[in-house]
Design a protein around this motif. Sequence first.
Motif, PDB file in Angstrom:
ATOM      1  N   PHE A  89       0.860  -1.187   0.000  1.00  0.00           N
ATOM      2  CA  PHE A  89       0.000   0.000   0.000  1.00  0.00           C
ATOM      3  C   PHE A  89       0.896   1.237   0.000  1.00  0.00           C
ATOM      4  CE2 PHE A  89      -2.617  -3.328   1.766  1.00  0.00           C
ATOM      5  CZ  PHE A  89      -3.842  -3.130   1.152  1.00  0.00           C
ATOM      6  N   ASN A  90       0.664   2.111  -0.980  1.00  0.00           N
ATOM      7  CA  ASN A  90       1.442   3.334  -1.121  1.00  0.00           C
ATOM      8  C   ASN A  90       0.482   4.518  -1.022  1.00  0.00           C
ATOM      9  OD1 ASN A  90       2.531   5.680  -2.789  1.00  0.00           O
ATOM     10  ND2 ASN A  90       4.335   4.371  -2.741  1.00  0.00           N
ATOM     11  N   LEU A  91       0.706   5.366  -0.016  1.00  0.00           N
ATOM     12  CA  LEU A  91      -0.175   6.515   0.209  1.00  0.00           C
ATOM     13  C   LEU A  91       0.572   7.802  -0.111  1.00  0.00           C
ATOM     14  CD1 LEU A  91      -2.963   7.492   1.323  1.00  0.00           C
ATOM     15  CD2 LEU A  91      -1.848   7.685   3.557  1.00  0.00           C
ATOM     16  N   ASP A  92       0.041   8.543  -1.079  1.00  0.00           N
ATOM     17  CA  ASP A  92       0.603   9.841  -1.472  1.00  0.00           C
ATOM     18  C   ASP A  92       2.091   9.750  -1.814  1.00  0.00           C
ATOM     19  OD1 ASP A  92      -1.897  10.973  -0.987  1.00  0.00           O
ATOM     20  OD2 ASP A  92      -1.411  11.417   1.097  1.00  0.00           O
ATOM     21  N   GLY A  93       2.461   8.647  -2.486  1.00  0.00           N
ATOM     22  CA  GLY A  93       3.837   8.502  -2.947  1.00  0.00           C
ATOM     23  C   GLY A  93       4.780   7.818  -1.981  1.00  0.00           C
ATOM     24  N   TYR A  94       4.267   7.345  -0.840  1.00  0.00           N
ATOM     25  CA  TYR A  94       5.116   6.675   0.151  1.00  0.00           C
ATOM     26  C   TYR A  94       4.555   5.290   0.478  1.00  0.00           C
ATOM     27  CZ  TYR A  94       7.056  11.341   0.932  1.00  0.00           C
ATOM     28  OH  TYR A  94       7.647  12.571   0.763  1.00  0.00           O
ATOM     29  N   ASP A  95       5.432   4.284   0.473  1.00  0.00           N
ATOM     30  CA  ASP A  95       5.021   2.942   0.883  1.00  0.00           C
ATOM     31  C   ASP A  95       4.723   2.961   2.382  1.00  0.00           C
ATOM     32  OD1 ASP A  95       5.355   2.006  -1.682  1.00  0.00           O
ATOM     33  OD2 ASP A  95       7.368   1.185  -1.311  1.00  0.00           O
ATOM     34  N   VAL A  96       3.498   2.578   2.749  1.00  0.00           N
ATOM     35  CA  VAL A  96       3.088   2.676   4.154  1.00  0.00           C
ATOM     36  C   VAL A  96       2.780   1.325   4.774  1.00  0.00           C
ATOM     37  CG1 VAL A  96       2.219   5.045   3.989  1.00  0.00           C
ATOM     38  CG2 VAL A  96       0.717   3.132   3.373  1.00  0.00           C
ATOM     39  N   SER A  97       2.582   0.285   3.944  1.00  0.00           N
ATOM     40  CA  SER A  97       2.238  -1.021   4.529  1.00  0.00           C
ATOM     41  C   SER A  97       2.503  -2.148   3.543  1.00  0.00           C
ATOM     42  CB  SER A  97       0.760  -1.039   4.942  1.00  0.00           C
ATOM     43  OG  SER A  97       0.389  -2.297   5.466  1.00  0.00           O
ATOM     44  N   LEU A  98       2.974  -3.285   4.081  1.00  0.00           N
ATOM     45  CA  LEU A  98       3.087  -4.529   3.323  1.00  0.00           C
ATOM     46  C   LEU A  98       2.192  -5.548   4.025  1.00  0.00           C
ATOM     47  CD1 LEU A  98       4.317  -6.470   1.250  1.00  0.00           C
ATOM     48  CD2 LEU A  98       6.233  -6.835   2.842  1.00  0.00           C
ATOM     49  N   TRP A  99       1.172  -6.008   3.311  1.00  0.00           N
ATOM     50  CA  TRP A  99       0.179  -6.895   3.935  1.00  0.00           C
ATOM     51  C   TRP A  99       0.212  -8.278   3.297  1.00  0.00           C
ATOM     52  CZ3 TRP A  99      -4.462  -9.193   2.109  1.00  0.00           C
ATOM     53  CH2 TRP A  99      -5.288  -9.729   3.119  1.00  0.00           C
ATOM     54  N   ASN A 100       0.204  -9.274   4.149  1.00  0.00           N
ATOM     55  CA  ASN A 100       0.081 -10.655   3.697  1.00  0.00           C
ATOM     56  C   ASN A 100      -1.151 -11.261   4.356  1.00  0.00           C
ATOM     57  OD1 ASN A 100       2.655 -11.561   2.101  1.00  0.00           O
ATOM     58  ND2 ASN A 100       3.420 -10.305   3.793  1.00  0.00           N
TER      59      ASN A 100
END
Length: 209
Positions: A89-100
């Motif tokens: 998940f990338n919010l406003d140009g920044y990676d904020v979460s990796l979900w599995n």
Amino acid sequence: MLRSLSICVIASLCTSALSKLTNYTLDDTSPAVIYTSNITLHCDPNTCEPQWTNQTWNGTSTVTNHPILVSFTGSEVYVYLEASAGVIFNLDGYDVSLWNDPQPSDIIRLAYSNTSMPSGAHTLLISPANPISLIEFDYLVYTVDMAVKRVHVAAIAGGVVGGVAFVGILAAAAILLRRQDRRRKVVVRGIPLGEDDTIKLRKLSTEKA
């Protein structure tokens, strides 16, 4: 005492205003959801109507192995999906979460949430973590603080009205100053002559005679 009571009332009104939050749902078929590649639509015939493409049905989900782009305006966001592998998940140009997905079983679940965003426009990019990852996107919920919108409109309107009133006050003050200046000139012209000036006038009149 009265001042303290007024401050408490204002504080309570501000608190109640800031708590007026409204949730909006973007389904996988919403035009606001942009898919960057071909997709596969999953639809339960028991829940889908013939006009499903123009409706919001949580009974549908969209499968893709390419990024999904969603733009929204709010202060909170919740994403519901299922994936065969990791999702970034990338919010406003920044990676904020990796979900599995902890239990891959074709069950749609909350995969990402953010409740601390500044209120405003945001762009969320949902991408597969690797080439073999499939994302089954169902829907996204974002929260809008309607009270903040009202406060901004009221502040703008108040600023305009205050500016007009201030200009009016300046114009009235300028008119009053001009009138006072004219009165001062009239008074100066009417100042009586002193004793020396009176004697000079008498001498002039005697010489002429």
